[in-house]
Design a protein around this motif. Sequence first.
Motif, PDB file in Angstrom:
ATOM      1  N   THR A   7      -7.352   2.926  -5.594  1.00  0.00           N
ATOM      2  CA  THR A   7      -6.849   4.518  -5.189  1.00  0.00           C
ATOM      3  C   THR A   7      -8.128   5.254  -4.464  1.00  0.00           C
ATOM      4  O   THR A   7      -9.260   5.389  -5.029  1.00  0.00           O
ATOM      5  CB  THR A   7      -6.126   5.087  -6.289  1.00  0.00           C
ATOM      6  OG1 THR A   7      -5.052   4.358  -6.590  1.00  0.00           O
ATOM      7  CG2 THR A   7      -5.693   6.468  -5.642  1.00  0.00           C
ATOM      8  N   TRP A  47       4.961   3.585   2.765  1.00  0.00           N
ATOM      9  CA  TRP A  47       4.667   2.512   2.078  1.00  0.00           C
ATOM     10  C   TRP A  47       4.310   1.448   3.163  1.00  0.00           C
ATOM     11  O   TRP A  47       5.124   1.415   4.201  1.00  0.00           O
ATOM     12  CB  TRP A  47       5.970   1.875   1.365  1.00  0.00           C
ATOM     13  CG  TRP A  47       6.159   2.821   0.071  1.00  0.00           C
ATOM     14  CD1 TRP A  47       6.679   3.836   0.120  1.00  0.00           C
ATOM     15  CD2 TRP A  47       5.762   2.637  -1.127  1.00  0.00           C
ATOM     16  NE1 TRP A  47       7.048   4.505  -1.037  1.00  0.00           N
ATOM     17  CE2 TRP A  47       6.421   3.433  -1.977  1.00  0.00           C
ATOM     18  CE3 TRP A  47       5.433   1.377  -1.987  1.00  0.00           C
ATOM     19  CZ2 TRP A  47       6.492   3.514  -3.410  1.00  0.00           C
ATOM     20  CZ3 TRP A  47       5.411   1.520  -3.311  1.00  0.00           C
ATOM     21  CH2 TRP A  47       5.943   2.452  -4.020  1.00  0.00           C
ATOM     22  N   LEU A  74      -4.748  -4.200   8.426  1.00  0.00           N
ATOM     23  CA  LEU A  74      -5.147  -2.766   7.613  1.00  0.00           C
ATOM     24  C   LEU A  74      -5.920  -1.820   8.796  1.00  0.00           C
ATOM     25  O   LEU A  74      -5.711  -0.801   8.575  1.00  0.00           O
ATOM     26  CB  LEU A  74      -6.540  -3.350   6.748  1.00  0.00           C
ATOM     27  CG  LEU A  74      -7.122  -1.988   5.914  1.00  0.00           C
ATOM     28  CD1 LEU A  74      -5.895  -1.512   5.176  1.00  0.00           C
ATOM     29  CD2 LEU A  74      -8.168  -2.499   4.959  1.00  0.00           C
ATOM     30  N   MET A 111       0.850  -1.112   0.217  1.00  0.00           N
ATOM     31  CA  MET A 111       0.007  -0.072   0.014  1.00  0.00           C
ATOM     32  C   MET A 111       0.904   1.128  -0.135  1.00  0.00           C
ATOM     33  O   MET A 111       2.038   1.284   0.858  1.00  0.00           O
ATOM     34  CB  MET A 111      -0.958  -0.142   1.315  1.00  0.00           C
ATOM     35  CG  MET A 111      -1.705   1.399   1.315  1.00  0.00           C
ATOM     36  SD  MET A 111      -2.562   1.410   3.129  1.00  0.00           S
ATOM     37  CE  MET A 111      -2.686   0.033   3.797  1.00  0.00           C
ATOM     38  N   CYS A 115       0.156  -5.107   4.161  1.00  0.00           N
ATOM     39  CA  CYS A 115      -0.840  -5.915   4.717  1.00  0.00           C
ATOM     40  C   CYS A 115      -0.986  -7.061   4.220  1.00  0.00           C
ATOM     41  O   CYS A 115      -1.180  -7.522   3.035  1.00  0.00           O
ATOM     42  CB  CYS A 115      -2.023  -4.829   4.575  1.00  0.00           C
ATOM     43  SG  CYS A 115      -2.101  -3.186   5.336  1.00  0.00           S
ATOM     44  N   VAL A 162      -4.233   7.171  -0.960  1.00  0.00           N
ATOM     45  CA  VAL A 162      -3.843   5.896  -0.668  1.00  0.00           C
ATOM     46  C   VAL A 162      -4.178   4.933  -1.762  1.00  0.00           C
ATOM     47  O   VAL A 162      -5.176   4.827  -2.239  1.00  0.00           O
ATOM     48  CB  VAL A 162      -4.273   5.281   0.680  1.00  0.00           C
ATOM     49  CG1 VAL A 162      -3.724   4.150   0.915  1.00  0.00           C
ATOM     50  CG2 VAL A 162      -4.304   6.208   1.568  1.00  0.00           C
ATOM     51  N   SER A 163      -3.175   4.354  -2.318  1.00  0.00           N
ATOM     52  CA  SER A 163      -3.126   3.221  -3.516  1.00  0.00           C
ATOM     53  C   SER A 163      -2.996   1.678  -2.779  1.00  0.00           C
ATOM     54  O   SER A 163      -1.939   1.606  -2.113  1.00  0.00           O
ATOM     55  CB  SER A 163      -2.315   3.459  -4.729  1.00  0.00           C
ATOM     56  OG  SER A 163      -2.644   4.652  -5.196  1.00  0.00           O
ATOM     57  N   PHE A 164      -3.943   0.796  -3.315  1.00  0.00           N
ATOM     58  CA  PHE A 164      -3.862  -0.661  -2.818  1.00  0.00           C
ATOM     59  C   PHE A 164      -3.374  -1.085  -4.062  1.00  0.00           C
ATOM     60  O   PHE A 164      -4.081  -1.250  -4.873  1.00  0.00           O
ATOM     61  CB  PHE A 164      -4.962  -1.306  -2.010  1.00  0.00           C
ATOM     62  CG  PHE A 164      -5.463  -0.489  -0.694  1.00  0.00           C
ATOM     63  CD1 PHE A 164      -4.941  -0.833   0.388  1.00  0.00           C
ATOM     64  CD2 PHE A 164      -6.215   0.897  -0.922  1.00  0.00           C
ATOM     65  CE1 PHE A 164      -5.521  -0.224   1.583  1.00  0.00           C
ATOM     66  CE2 PHE A 164      -6.625   1.537   0.144  1.00  0.00           C
ATOM     67  CZ  PHE A 164      -6.379   1.036   1.437  1.00  0.00           C
ATOM     68  N   TYR A 165      -2.301  -1.977  -4.009  1.00  0.00           N
ATOM     69  CA  TYR A 165      -2.199  -2.859  -5.222  1.00  0.00           C
ATOM     70  C   TYR A 165      -1.985  -4.225  -4.808  1.00  0.00           C
ATOM     71  O   TYR A 165      -1.503  -4.770  -3.990  1.00  0.00           O
ATOM     72  CB  TYR A 165      -0.440  -2.426  -5.574  1.00  0.00           C
ATOM     73  CG  TYR A 165      -0.413  -0.984  -5.833  1.00  0.00           C
ATOM     74  CD1 TYR A 165      -0.850  -0.487  -6.869  1.00  0.00           C
ATOM     75  CD2 TYR A 165       0.451  -0.190  -4.978  1.00  0.00           C
ATOM     76  CE1 TYR A 165      -0.924   0.875  -7.254  1.00  0.00           C
ATOM     77  CE2 TYR A 165       0.577   1.170  -5.121  1.00  0.00           C
ATOM     78  CZ  TYR A 165      -0.084   1.737  -6.492  1.00  0.00           C
ATOM     79  OH  TYR A 165       0.223   3.031  -6.515  1.00  0.00           O
ATOM     80  N   GLU A 177       0.974   5.427   0.394  1.00  0.00           N
ATOM     81  CA  GLU A 177       0.422   6.729   0.924  1.00  0.00           C
ATOM     82  C   GLU A 177       1.251   7.994   0.293  1.00  0.00           C
ATOM     83  O   GLU A 177       2.278   7.892   0.698  1.00  0.00           O
ATOM     84  CB  GLU A 177       0.170   6.639   2.453  1.00  0.00           C
ATOM     85  CG  GLU A 177      -0.411   7.873   2.880  1.00  0.00           C
ATOM     86  CD  GLU A 177       0.041   8.191   4.570  1.00  0.00           C
ATOM     87  OE1 GLU A 177      -0.926   8.816   5.163  1.00  0.00           O
ATOM     88  OE2 GLU A 177       0.695   7.594   5.072  1.00  0.00           O
TER      89      GLU A 177
END
Length: 135
Positions: A120, A14, A23, A1, A17, A36-39, A3
Amino acid sequence: MLERIARGGGATRWFICRAPADLDAVAARLSPGSCVSFYFDQRMRREVFTAEVELQLRRIVGDANEVVICQEGLDDPELDVELVYGFDELAEYTALLGDRSVIYFGPFPGRDDDGEAAITVVLPDSDGVVRAHPH
């Protein structure tokens, strides 16, 4: 993740999780107004550092002139991150890595939001209002 900290002059943090419970711990640390992006795909790969991984890092630097390299901290979801520019800096950084070091790496990811590989979101500011991310 990833930020992207609002009004942080390009600052990022970074996180990793591994389970849903992680989380909650990370969410408590995020800054108001951040993007915030979750990949969920392999854009940031997790590998044991080897000669083959070093070649992959060199390919990324050759393509983008930079590579993001992260290592896990002890009992902390926040990753230690280096944005490495060029081949000389990459050589300096990798000289400090021992065999068996576990790293996350990849090109600096975008603010993708396709609902599957990445999501995101912009967090509300401290007053509860969601504003366009300034960066």
